[in-house]
Write a protein that holds these residues in place. Structure first.
Motif, PDB file in Angstrom:
ATOM      1  N   ILE A 147      -0.774 -11.038   9.271  1.00 24.31           N
ATOM      2  CA  ILE A 147      -0.616 -12.419   8.807  1.00 24.31           C
ATOM      3  C   ILE A 147       0.685 -12.551   8.025  1.00 24.31           C
ATOM      4  CG2 ILE A 147      -1.601 -14.283   7.424  1.00 24.31           C
ATOM      5  CD1 ILE A 147      -3.239 -13.557   9.941  1.00 24.31           C
ATOM      6  N   HIS A 160      -2.555 -14.544   1.898  1.00 23.26           N
ATOM      7  CA  HIS A 160      -2.202 -13.165   1.563  1.00 23.26           C
ATOM      8  C   HIS A 160      -3.375 -12.445   0.895  1.00 23.26           C
ATOM      9  CE1 HIS A 160       1.991 -13.505   2.677  1.00 23.26           C
ATOM     10  NE2 HIS A 160       2.201 -14.505   1.837  1.00 23.26           N
ATOM     11  N   CYS A 163      -6.103 -11.494   3.257  1.00 22.55           N
ATOM     12  CA  CYS A 163      -5.712 -10.314   4.034  1.00 22.55           C
ATOM     13  C   CYS A 163      -6.056  -9.040   3.265  1.00 22.55           C
ATOM     14  CB  CYS A 163      -4.214 -10.339   4.327  1.00 22.55           C
ATOM     15  SG  CYS A 163      -3.727 -11.508   5.602  1.00 22.55           S
ATOM     16  N   THR A 170      -0.338  -7.847   5.798  1.00 20.75           N
ATOM     17  CA  THR A 170       0.249  -9.149   5.501  1.00 20.75           C
ATOM     18  C   THR A 170       1.718  -8.977   5.146  1.00 20.75           C
ATOM     19  OG1 THR A 170      -0.026 -11.197   4.228  1.00 20.75           O
ATOM     20  CG2 THR A 170      -0.372  -9.139   3.022  1.00 20.75           C
TER      21      THR A 170
END
Length: 364
Positions: A147, A160, A163, A170
């Motif tokens: 991500i 974030h 993740c 991330t």
């Protein structure tokens, strides 16, 4: 890489009026960044698109002095760097005409993951947007995507952090040098991010946070990923700019719809209305549109307690008949076809149902 070439790339990166597109043209013309600075002013000015004004960079007296200071910073802080013509440069970013000629990196980023999504949205994320993002991340986590986001307030930092919760890689793309963190309070997450991905930027250590840097940051966010997901956005904002950039790179765009009266649904609704984005209602939409479910990536099978009532109804019916067509499934469980299709995709993502040739479905 030869240190002189890196120094020349840094100088070219800072050359007045010379952006990444023109820098690539110069390197293509002369073979290397070092060779560019071996040319005389008139030869540079004669190149189509350069001219006398832009060619002045070759005479800039302190260009290499600044580059040497930045090179010293890179060496001292052991920053990784990636150059657009090298094999270790991210593949998708290579296809962006305005991708950076080089960028800097810190952390432990694995660039080999084929499943990469950018998630963007408003800094004023609503409770509805946060709830959707949390659900969405839970649904796609079994696919182990990378991500990408911008480490800003709101949607970015929540993406974030989720993740980190799900053990996903991330990548935070910064709008300033990697010797800084903005917003400052997000520095509390830096160590965790670097263990589960990292930070990148094409800005120097001397480049501080500035709104004018957002466009440069956003082009990297859009360029790194196969698709960009817009969670929430007002009618104007950086998220829509990122979506436009992604579309310009021929990448897919997804947007979460909302009520027409909601301020931070206006941008997403507009993207969908103008056919600039796929409507995103569930994590299952991602592998369905992008074709991820056809890969060899194994989707973790979820426990039955994870199935809601409608999912259990579809699963139970398929278990009794072994395999069936979508239309017949919908008819038998008395549910609209479009809703049944969405449920089947959700069950696919959870690893309990799989598609078969001939538009049939079966349990795993």
């Amino acid at each position: 890489m030869d240190q002189q070439e890196l120094l020349s790339l840094l100088a070219l990166k800072k050359a007045p009026l010379i952006g990444d597109i023109m820098a690539k043209k110069l390197i293509r013309t002369y073979g290397s960044a070092t060779a560019v600075f071996e040319q005389n002013y008139r030869d540079i000015a004669a190149i189509e698109g350069i001219g006398d004004k832009k060619a002045q960079f070759i005479k800039t007296p302190d260009l290499f002095a600044k580059a040497e200071k930045e090179l010293a910073f890179i060496i001292e802080n052991k920053l990784k760097y990636r150059v657009y013509y090298n094999d270790d440069y991210p593949e998708r970013l290579k296809y962006c005409v305005d991708g950076p000629i080089l960028f800097f990196e810190k952390g432990a980023i694995n660039w080999g993951n084929p499943y990469t999504l950018s998630i963007v949205g408003t800094r004023q994320i609503t409770s509805h947007g946060a709830a959707f993002l949390e659900k969405f991340m839970a649904e796609i986590a079994p696919l182990k995507p990378t991500i990408v986001s911008g480490y800003a307030y709101g949607v970015d930092i929540l993406a974030h952090k989720l993740c980190l919760d799900y053990g996903l890689q991330t990548i935070a793309v910064m709008a300033h040098g990697l010797n800084q963190t903005y917003p400052r309070n997000h520095a509390a997450h830096n160590e965790h991010v670097m263990k589960n991905g990292g930070f990148i930027s094409d800005f120097w250590s001397t480049d501080t946070f500035d709104r004018k840097n957002f466009l440069g940051r956003n082009r990297i966010i859009a360029g790194l990923s196969e698709a960009t997901v817009v969670i929430e956005s007002a009618s104007k904002g950086g998220s829509l700019v990122t979506a436009d950039l992604a579309s310009g790179y021929n990448r897919e765009v997804f947007a979460v719809p909302g009520r027409i009266t909601d301020k931070y649904a206006a941008g997403c609704n507009s993207l969908i209305k103008q056919a600039k984005a796929h409507m995103l209602t569930t994590g299952a939409d991602i592998p369905y549109i992008l074709g991820w479910q056809e890969s060899n990536v194994s989707i973790q099978k979820q426990l039955f307690v994870e199935l809601n009532q409608e999912e259990r109804a579809v699963y139970s019916y398929l278990k009794t008949v072994e395999k069936e067509l979508l239309d017949i499934i919908a008819l038998q469980i008395k549910m609209p076809v479009h809703k049944t299709a969405s449920i089947l995709m959700s069950l696919e993502l959870k690893g309990v149902v799989k598609p078969l040739p001939g538009k049939l479905f079966t349990v795993t």
